[in-house]
Design a protein around this motif. Structure first.
Motif, PDB file in Angstrom:
ATOM      1  N   ALA A 168       0.832  -1.204   0.000  1.00  0.00           N
ATOM      2  CA  ALA A 168       0.000   0.000   0.000  1.00  0.00           C
ATOM      3  C   ALA A 168       0.865   1.252   0.000  1.00  0.00           C
ATOM      4  CB  ALA A 168      -0.928  -0.011   1.210  1.00  0.00           C
ATOM      5  N   SER A 169       1.914   1.248   0.799  1.00  0.00           N
ATOM      6  CA  SER A 169       2.814   2.407   0.869  1.00  0.00           C
ATOM      7  C   SER A 169       3.528   2.630  -0.457  1.00  0.00           C
ATOM      8  CB  SER A 169       3.844   2.193   1.989  1.00  0.00           C
ATOM      9  OG  SER A 169       3.212   2.016   3.231  1.00  0.00           O
ATOM     10  N   MET A 170       3.964   1.538  -1.097  1.00  0.00           N
ATOM     11  CA  MET A 170       4.653   1.648  -2.388  1.00  0.00           C
ATOM     12  C   MET A 170       3.756   2.241  -3.462  1.00  0.00           C
ATOM     13  SD  MET A 170       6.659  -2.010  -2.322  1.00  0.00           S
ATOM     14  CE  MET A 170       7.009  -2.003  -4.076  1.00  0.00           C
ATOM     15  N   LYS A 171       2.455   2.051  -3.321  1.00  0.00           N
ATOM     16  CA  LYS A 171       1.520   2.588  -4.319  1.00  0.00           C
ATOM     17  C   LYS A 171       1.048   3.996  -3.939  1.00  0.00           C
ATOM     18  CE  LYS A 171       1.078  -1.198  -6.938  1.00  0.00           C
ATOM     19  NZ  LYS A 171       2.236  -1.961  -6.467  1.00  0.00           N
ATOM     20  N   ILE A 172       0.661   4.168  -2.685  1.00  0.00           N
ATOM     21  CA  ILE A 172       0.040   5.428  -2.268  1.00  0.00           C
ATOM     22  C   ILE A 172       1.031   6.586  -2.300  1.00  0.00           C
ATOM     23  CG2 ILE A 172      -1.002   6.633  -0.303  1.00  0.00           C
ATOM     24  CD1 ILE A 172      -2.254   3.918   0.493  1.00  0.00           C
ATOM     25  N   ALA A 173       2.232   6.379  -1.789  1.00  0.00           N
ATOM     26  CA  ALA A 173       3.184   7.490  -1.635  1.00  0.00           C
ATOM     27  C   ALA A 173       3.505   8.189  -2.958  1.00  0.00           C
ATOM     28  CB  ALA A 173       4.461   6.992  -0.948  1.00  0.00           C
ATOM     29  N   PRO A 174       3.919   7.488  -4.013  1.00  0.00           N
ATOM     30  CA  PRO A 174       4.227   8.199  -5.260  1.00  0.00           C
ATOM     31  C   PRO A 174       3.005   8.816  -5.928  1.00  0.00           C
ATOM     32  CG  PRO A 174       4.370   5.822  -5.587  1.00  0.00           C
ATOM     33  CD  PRO A 174       4.226   6.051  -4.111  1.00  0.00           C
ATOM     34  N   ALA A 175       1.852   8.163  -5.810  1.00  0.00           N
ATOM     35  CA  ALA A 175       0.650   8.714  -6.437  1.00  0.00           C
ATOM     36  C   ALA A 175       0.255  10.034  -5.791  1.00  0.00           C
ATOM     37  CB  ALA A 175      -0.496   7.703  -6.342  1.00  0.00           C
ATOM     38  N   LEU A 176       0.303  10.090  -4.458  1.00  0.00           N
ATOM     39  CA  LEU A 176       0.000  11.347  -3.766  1.00  0.00           C
ATOM     40  C   LEU A 176       1.053  12.402  -4.067  1.00  0.00           C
ATOM     41  CD1 LEU A 176      -1.173  10.154  -0.225  1.00  0.00           C
ATOM     42  CD2 LEU A 176      -2.593  10.836  -2.175  1.00  0.00           C
ATOM     43  N   ALA A 177       2.314  11.992  -4.056  1.00  0.00           N
ATOM     44  CA  ALA A 177       3.395  12.944  -4.315  1.00  0.00           C
ATOM     45  C   ALA A 177       3.223  13.619  -5.670  1.00  0.00           C
ATOM     46  CB  ALA A 177       4.751  12.239  -4.241  1.00  0.00           C
ATOM     47  N   ALA A 178       2.756  12.861  -6.655  1.00  0.00           N
ATOM     48  CA  ALA A 178       2.596  13.396  -8.002  1.00  0.00           C
ATOM     49  C   ALA A 178       1.318  14.194  -8.174  1.00  0.00           C
ATOM     50  CB  ALA A 178       2.638  12.255  -9.018  1.00  0.00           C
ATOM     51  N   GLY A 179       0.416  14.172  -7.171  1.00  0.00           N
ATOM     52  CA  GLY A 179      -0.792  14.976  -7.241  1.00  0.00           C
ATOM     53  C   GLY A 179      -2.031  14.258  -7.721  1.00  0.00           C
ATOM     54  N   ASN A 180      -2.009  12.916  -7.709  1.00  0.00           N
ATOM     55  CA  ASN A 180      -3.166  12.148  -8.132  1.00  0.00           C
ATOM     56  C   ASN A 180      -4.087  11.839  -6.950  1.00  0.00           C
ATOM     57  OD1 ASN A 180      -2.314  11.325 -11.042  1.00  0.00           O
ATOM     58  ND2 ASN A 180      -0.528  10.876  -9.777  1.00  0.00           N
ATOM     59  N   THR A 181      -5.301  11.444  -7.250  1.00  0.00           N
ATOM     60  CA  THR A 181      -6.184  10.878  -6.240  1.00  0.00           C
ATOM     61  C   THR A 181      -6.314   9.381  -6.502  1.00  0.00           C
ATOM     62  OG1 THR A 181      -8.125  11.506  -7.556  1.00  0.00           O
ATOM     63  CG2 THR A 181      -7.422  13.005  -5.791  1.00  0.00           C
ATOM     64  N   ILE A 182      -6.740   8.629  -5.483  1.00  0.00           N
ATOM     65  CA  ILE A 182      -6.542   7.183  -5.489  1.00  0.00           C
ATOM     66  C   ILE A 182      -7.816   6.434  -5.120  1.00  0.00           C
ATOM     67  CG2 ILE A 182      -5.282   5.296  -4.343  1.00  0.00           C
ATOM     68  CD1 ILE A 182      -3.103   7.400  -3.688  1.00  0.00           C
ATOM     69  N   VAL A 183      -8.037   5.303  -5.804  1.00  0.00           N
ATOM     70  CA  VAL A 183      -8.945   4.269  -5.325  1.00  0.00           C
ATOM     71  C   VAL A 183      -8.106   3.001  -5.194  1.00  0.00           C
ATOM     72  CG1 VAL A 183     -11.031   2.926  -5.684  1.00  0.00           C
ATOM     73  CG2 VAL A 183     -10.941   5.308  -6.448  1.00  0.00           C
ATOM     74  N   LEU A 184      -7.929   2.550  -3.969  1.00  0.00           N
ATOM     75  CA  LEU A 184      -7.086   1.404  -3.668  1.00  0.00           C
ATOM     76  C   LEU A 184      -7.943   0.182  -3.386  1.00  0.00           C
ATOM     77  CD1 LEU A 184      -4.157   0.329  -2.806  1.00  0.00           C
ATOM     78  CD2 LEU A 184      -4.884   0.903  -0.476  1.00  0.00           C
TER      79      LEU A 184
END
Length: 498
Positions: A168-184
């Protein structure tokens, strides 16, 4: 079991977890739940939602609403949030490590020294990386070209059950850093730590920036990846499921990063430090119970040192204690589920049918206190040739096939004769040989005289059917952004000549 070594932290799970959508915990549209248990004891832990396509639609809509504001947040704000997430994880790392052990069956020792530090590190690494998300300028005599790098939008992220919090951390961290929103979407088998983590950080993110949907893949996964408002999918899991993800993503022509299966080659040369190689090979086999895509499950041993190495390897493996994952002295815990337990055991029969020799293990662990869990003994197979199923198929358990080699040419032809190409290692004190072999391996990660040593910032990803794209590295931010070119003429002279 040594009672004094047993961990004292006793975390409490909620009786039931909802989906996390738009900043709130809600029940499923279908009102069905899935029970999760401790694979080491069979004890029920909590219920999660069995999601539906309607739940997916609500989550994607929330993420879409949140995207415009989140994509415009400053680097300072994103960095502050990512660092605070890391701090929240660090403050409860002991508790999260025990939760991971309880739901997954891994040893609390591994969760403490590996899963939690690496999960924390992802948020710290990408907190710093946000500042390198830069555009470009192209100067010409008559015009200026600007290249912007912008977030993609709503991204779908699907993670497996073997290291859920780290994934989860490997996916969430870069996506947030780049400015995206997420559905996990986490695994429906093991995900309680992910849900507890989301509850811990919920107040740090605006509603809708991070959403979590639980449920079965056929009900939730396809609906998520094929949703017309999803702009990218990131998936870690089996190669067979990866093929389905590619098919789903093709419907709306969205990019993917996929980290899939592996059948990694751990190569022992005659010049190797056999003591270090044997000890590390044992760890590479049982780390996370072998439920690791990078596991060193094909052990290529040069004939000249085969007997000497195997003597040391067997001794190292037979010292590994199989038992209670919460005991800090346990080296091998419970497999994560009945399904995985049955799959691993079936390969013991496959090995015998193919003519392999079970040198050590090859059975369930039945010591006192283990009867209710999914425990198997670490297993060494010899007399294996590379085309056997046990050498080609990903077993995903503490099983290693030993293959003998004589020449580098013969070795490399077998090492590369695999559908996969994720990881591997070379044990040699001959630097030239180590370079020759590592450069010829069709493998995304090669370790020299070590294994499972992956410093932050080094790319993780594979060749062939081990997937495409790279994680753990700044380059991943490219996968979560898109380029836009803006051309500004410095004077007007009509259209350029055709």
């Amino acid at each position: 079991m040594n009672a004094e070594a047993k961990i004292s932290v006793t975390p409490t799970f909620r009786a039931e977890y909802g989906h996390f959508i738009d900043g709130a915990w809600i029940g499923s549209d279908g009102s069905k739940v899935i029970g999760l248990s401790n694979p080491a004891t069979g004890q029920h832990l909590a219920n999660i939602q069995a999601g539906t396509p309607a739940d997916v639609g609500r989550a994607v809509a929330a993420a879409k609403r949140a995207f415009p504001a989140w994509s415009r947040t400053s680097f300072e704000e994103r960095q502050r949030i990512l660092l605070e997430i890391a701090q929240r994880l660090r403050a409860r790392s002991g508790e999260f490590a025990v939760m991971e052990s309880l739901n997954n069956g891994k040893t609390v020792h591994e969760a403490t020294i590996h899963d939690l530090p690496e999960a924390i590190g992802q948020f710290e690494y990408f907190a710093g990386s946000v500042w390198s998300l830069k555009g470009e300028t192209h100067n010409h005599a008559d015009l200026l070209g600007l290249v912007h790098r912008e977030p993609l939008g709503v991204v779908a992220q699907i993670i497996p059950w073997n290291v859920p919090l780290l994934m989860a951390s490997m996916k969430i961290a870069p996506a947030l850093a780049a400015g995206n929103t997420i559905v996990l979407k986490p695994s429906e088998i093991v995900c309680l730590t992910v849900l507890e983590f989301v509850a811990e950080i919920a107040d740090l993110l605006p509603p809708g920036v991070l959403n979590v949907i639980t449920g079965y893949g056929q009900d939730v996964g396809e609906a998520l990846v094929t949703h017309p408002d999803i702009r990218k999918v990131a998936f870690t899991g089996s190669t067979s499921t990866g093929r389905k993800i590619i098919e789903y993503a093709a419907r709306n022509i969205i990019p993917q990063t996929l980290e899939l299966g592996g059948k990694s080659a751990n190569i022992i040369c005659r010049s190797a430090d056999l003591d270090a190689a044997a000890t590390t090979a044992a760890i590479a086999m049982v780390f996370n119970k072998g439920e690791v895509c990078m596991a060193g499950s094909r052990l290529f041993v040069e004939r000249a040192v085969r007997d000497a190495f195997l003597e040391k390897f067997v001794a190292a493996v037979e010292q590994i204690r199989v038992g209670d994952p919460l005991n800090e002295k346990t080296g091998l815990g419970s497999l994560s589920s009945r399904m995985q337990y049955d799959k691993v055991r079936s390969y013991f029969d496959v090995a015998r049918e193919e003519g392999a020799t079970i040198l050590s293990g090859g059975d369930i662990a039945t010591d006192t206190g283990l009867q209710s869990g999914f425990f198997v003994k670490p297993t060494i197979l010899t007399d294996v040739h590379n085309r056997m199923r046990v050498a080609q198929e990903e077993i995903f358990g503490p099983v290693t096939s030993v293959i003998t080699w004589d020449s580098e040419e013969e070795l490399l032809s077998q090492v590369n004769d695999s559908l996969y190409g994720l990881a591997g290692a070379v044990w040699s004190e001959d630097l030239r040989q180590a370079h020759r072999i590592s450069r010829a391996m069709q493998t995304g990660i090669v370790w020299i005289n070590t294994y499972y040593n992956l410093p932050r910032g080094m790319p993780l990803g594979g060749y062939k059917q081990s997937g495409f794209g790279r994680e753990l590295t700044w380059d991943l931010l490219r996968e979560y952004t898109i380029q836009k070119s803006v051309i500004i003429p410095l004077s007007y002279s009509g259209l350029p000549p055709q």
